[in-house]
Design a protein around this motif. Structure first.
Motif, mmCIF file in Angstrom:
data_model
loop_
_atom_site.group_PDB
_atom_site.id
_atom_site.type_symbol
_atom_site.label_atom_id
_atom_site.label_comp_id
_atom_site.label_asym_id
_atom_site.label_seq_id
_atom_site.Cartn_x
_atom_site.Cartn_y
_atom_site.Cartn_z
ATOM 1 N N THR A 175 0.825 -1.204 0.000
ATOM 2 C CA THR A 175 0.000 0.000 0.000
ATOM 3 C C THR A 175 0.865 1.262 0.000
ATOM 4 N N PRO B 72 -5.604 5.899 -1.810
ATOM 5 C CA PRO B 72 -6.953 5.736 -2.368
ATOM 6 C C PRO B 72 -7.834 6.929 -2.015
ATOM 7 N N ASP C 83 -10.957 6.477 -1.357
ATOM 8 C CA ASP C 83 -11.730 5.876 -0.258
ATOM 9 C C ASP C 83 -10.761 5.106 0.631
ATOM 10 N N SER D 41 -11.064 3.095 2.927
ATOM 11 C CA SER D 41 -11.413 1.715 3.263
ATOM 12 C C SER D 41 -11.085 0.760 2.108
ATOM 13 N N ARG D 42 -10.678 1.304 0.954
ATOM 14 C CA ARG D 42 -10.335 0.444 -0.190
ATOM 15 C C ARG D 42 -8.915 0.780 -0.656
ATOM 16 N N PRO D 43 -7.907 0.262 0.058
ATOM 17 C CA PRO D 43 -6.516 0.617 -0.263
ATOM 18 C C PRO D 43 -6.087 0.112 -1.642
ATOM 19 N N ASN D 44 -5.204 0.850 -2.274
ATOM 20 C CA ASN D 44 -4.582 0.414 -3.532
ATOM 21 C C ASN D 44 -3.306 -0.364 -3.222
ATOM 22 N N TYR D 45 -2.949 -1.273 -4.121
ATOM 23 C CA TYR D 45 -1.725 -2.061 -3.960
ATOM 24 C C TYR D 45 -0.887 -1.981 -5.223
#
Ligand SMILES: [Zn+2]
Length: 197
Positions: free
Chosen positions: A127, A133, A135, A137-141
């Motif tokens: 991350t 992100p 949002d 609560s919706r992490p990017n990877y």
């Protein structure tokens, strides 16, 4: 003759570059520094201001019994004024990229026992390397490109909040975080008891 390292992390020492020449100020944790005729693993690297001016501090440990005999049977600090260090060139070995390699920020207690670690694996979903992100609560990877840098930054943060404590940047080749953490704990215990890798 240089004895083969026998520590839990010794497998990674097969994965180093040849000896390269580098400026002393650019030495990083995880590199093997050639100094005093021996090979020393760099456990941490940082800068600090003292009454004598700005200094570079390298925390190091000998990679073998023979290397320890010529220096110390413990982890120790090599401090050097930045003004001198900027003119000094050293030989170092650099760790090669390795998909199984974890880089860990390791914290030790007052007696040198392993206390805990944070780790990142090279190329694994990360991350920190991804965009933030919109949002939370919706992490990017993204595949991790800076695992060493993450561990080193963590150690630098810990050094600021707990300046008396010892913190190392250690690496381990492992398939899971539990295995990597166990290697870090074994390595710390070996440094504390045997005094070299
Ligand atoms: Zn990363």
């Amino acid at each position: 003759m240089t004895a083969m390292p026998t520590s839990p992390c010794s497998a990674l020492f097969d994965d180093m570059s040849g000896a390269l020449t580098q400026n002393r100020l650019t030495v990083q944790p995880g590199q093997i520094l050639h100094a005093y005729g021996v090979r020393l693993l760099v456990l941490s690297a940082g800068f600090g201001t003292t009454p004598f001016g700005e200094r570079q501090e390298l925390s190091v440990v000998a990679v073998s019994h023979d290397d320890a005999r010529a220096t110390y049977f413990r982890a120790w600090n090599m401090g050097l004024g930045v003004e001198y260090a900027r003119r000094e060139f050293v030989k170092i070995e650099i760790p090669q990229p390795n998909k199984r390699r974890w880089w860990m920020a390791v914290s030790l207690d007052g007696k040198g026992h392993f206390e805990g670690a944070n780790g990142h694996q090279e190329g694994a979903p990360c991350t920190v390397c991804a965009d933030s992100p919109l949002d939370p609560s919706r992490p990017n990877y993204e595949p991790c490109r800076y695992a060493l840098r993450h561990a080193w930054n963590t150690v630098n943060d810990w050094d600021r909040v707990a300046p008396g404590r010892r913190h190392y940047v250690l690496s381990a080749a492992a398939d899971t975080w539990e295995q990597a953490r166990a290697v870090a704990a074994e390595t710390c215990e070996r440094i504390r008891t045997v005094g070299h890798l």
